[in-house]
Write an enzyme that holds these catalytic residues in place. Structure first.
Site, PDB file in Angstrom:
ATOM      1  N   ASN A  52     -33.349 -35.293   7.023  1.00  0.00           N
ATOM      2  CA  ASN A  52     -32.563 -35.716   5.871  1.00  0.00           C
ATOM      3  C   ASN A  52     -32.043 -37.121   6.140  1.00  0.00           C
ATOM      4  O   ASN A  52     -31.390 -37.363   7.156  1.00  0.00           O
ATOM      5  CB  ASN A  52     -31.394 -34.755   5.650  1.00  0.00           C
ATOM      6  CG  ASN A  52     -30.801 -34.880   4.271  1.00  0.00           C
ATOM      7  OD1 ASN A  52     -30.473 -35.965   3.830  1.00  0.00           O
ATOM      8  ND2 ASN A  52     -30.672 -33.758   3.579  1.00  0.00           N
ATOM      9  N   HIS A  68     -32.315 -25.277  -2.736  1.00  0.00           N
ATOM     10  CA  HIS A  68     -33.085 -26.430  -3.184  1.00  0.00           C
ATOM     11  C   HIS A  68     -33.796 -26.123  -4.493  1.00  0.00           C
ATOM     12  O   HIS A  68     -33.859 -24.976  -4.932  1.00  0.00           O
ATOM     13  CB  HIS A  68     -34.115 -26.848  -2.131  1.00  0.00           C
ATOM     14  CG  HIS A  68     -33.534 -27.656  -1.019  1.00  0.00           C
ATOM     15  ND1 HIS A  68     -32.996 -27.079   0.106  1.00  0.00           N
ATOM     16  CD2 HIS A  68     -33.383 -28.998  -0.864  1.00  0.00           C
ATOM     17  CE1 HIS A  68     -32.553 -28.028   0.917  1.00  0.00           C
ATOM     18  NE2 HIS A  68     -32.773 -29.198   0.344  1.00  0.00           N
ATOM     19  N   LYS A  83     -39.679 -27.356  -4.073  1.00  0.00           N
ATOM     20  CA  LYS A  83     -39.706 -27.559  -2.621  1.00  0.00           C
ATOM     21  C   LYS A  83     -40.675 -26.574  -1.981  1.00  0.00           C
ATOM     22  O   LYS A  83     -40.563 -25.362  -2.182  1.00  0.00           O
ATOM     23  CB  LYS A  83     -38.311 -27.410  -2.024  1.00  0.00           C
ATOM     24  CG  LYS A  83     -38.264 -27.737  -0.530  1.00  0.00           C
ATOM     25  CD  LYS A  83     -36.836 -27.867  -0.033  1.00  0.00           C
ATOM     26  CE  LYS A  83     -36.801 -28.185   1.461  1.00  0.00           C
ATOM     27  NZ  LYS A  83     -37.496 -29.440   1.785  1.00  0.00           N
ATOM     28  N   GLY A 117     -35.866 -28.507   6.210  1.00  0.00           N
ATOM     29  CA  GLY A 117     -35.736 -29.181   7.498  1.00  0.00           C
ATOM     30  C   GLY A 117     -34.295 -29.430   7.877  1.00  0.00           C
ATOM     31  O   GLY A 117     -33.920 -29.374   9.058  1.00  0.00           O
TER      32      GLY A 117
END
Length: 237
Positions: free
Chosen positions: A100, A133, A137, A143
């Protein structure tokens, strides 16, 4: 700076907008196999990869082999991460991978590590991670959630792994939810019979991720080596 975008979905388009606003030039936008492009004949300062797990390793290492530094935010391909690092070093290239790139998330990472250290030994508290999310995705858990779990494991004497949904006593459970139009929410919770402690990061848009990736690309230009987002941020603040 001349940037190649490897992956041109919603994130790629957001990165493009931010990069152009910061005075950079997008010289390549790849949606399909990188092999269809003669990147060895192109002038590229940095490539930014937000593609898909099955394409990431090929994208990244092809750039290394053509002396192009890479900033990568694609998740779900990390079984090949060490191979990519070896190729980067062999080719004297440069690489930043982050689960991120959001500045806020990287501050959240530091908070998570601090809290995990404080909670080590507090056996009455069970730790769990939840991530939410958007439905597009492709990988689960995210991650970012895996990074959060790994940080807790590094500080916790009784946890040695994570599992999706259900976990044993020596593991951390990560709950993954997919909801339309959610850029990303991550929660780390410690729960006991008497109370609960939670820290949460909620992304309001993709712009934070994209801006961080462009900042990382600006920082990586003309460097050699393997770096982290912490290296980038330490020079910014």
């Amino acid at each position: 700076m001349k940037i190649a975008l490897l992956g041109y979905g919603k994130m790629g388009k957001t990165i493009e907008e931010i990069a152009l606003n910061r005075g950079h030039e997008i010289v390549l936008k790849i949606e399909e196999d990188i092999d269809t492009y003669e990147i060895n004949k192109m002038e590229i300062d940095v490539a930014i990869d937000f593609s898909v797990p099955k394409a990431a390793f090929k994208n990244i290492t092809t750039c290394f082999e053509n002396n192009i530094p890479v900033v990568c935010g694609t998740t779900g391909w990390l079984d090949d991460y060490e191979k990519a690092v070896d190729i980067c070093k062999k080719e004297d290239s440069a690489f930043i991978y982050a689960s991120n790139f959001s500045v806020g998330v990287n501050l959240f990472f530091e908070l998570n590590k601090k809290l995990a250290k404080m909670m080590n030994g507090m056996d009455d508290y069970a730790v769990e991670i939840e991530e939410i999310h958007h439905t597009q995705k492709q990988d689960a858990p995210s991650g970012t959630a895996i990074s959060l779990a790994q940080q807790v494991i590094a500080e916790n004497d009784k946890k040695n792994n994570w599992q999706l949904d259900h976990a044993a006593a020596d593991e951390i459970a990560i709950k993954a939810k997919r909801i339309e139009d959610v850029p990303g929410t991550h929660t780390v919770s410690y729960k006991s019979k008497i109370d609960s402690i939670e820290i949460m990061h909620t992304a309001n848009s993709r712009e934070g991720f994209a801006l961080g990736a462009v900042i990382a690309a600006e920082w990586l230009k003309d460097k050699q080596g393997v770096f982290t987002m912490q290296d980038v941020l330490s020079s910014q603040f």
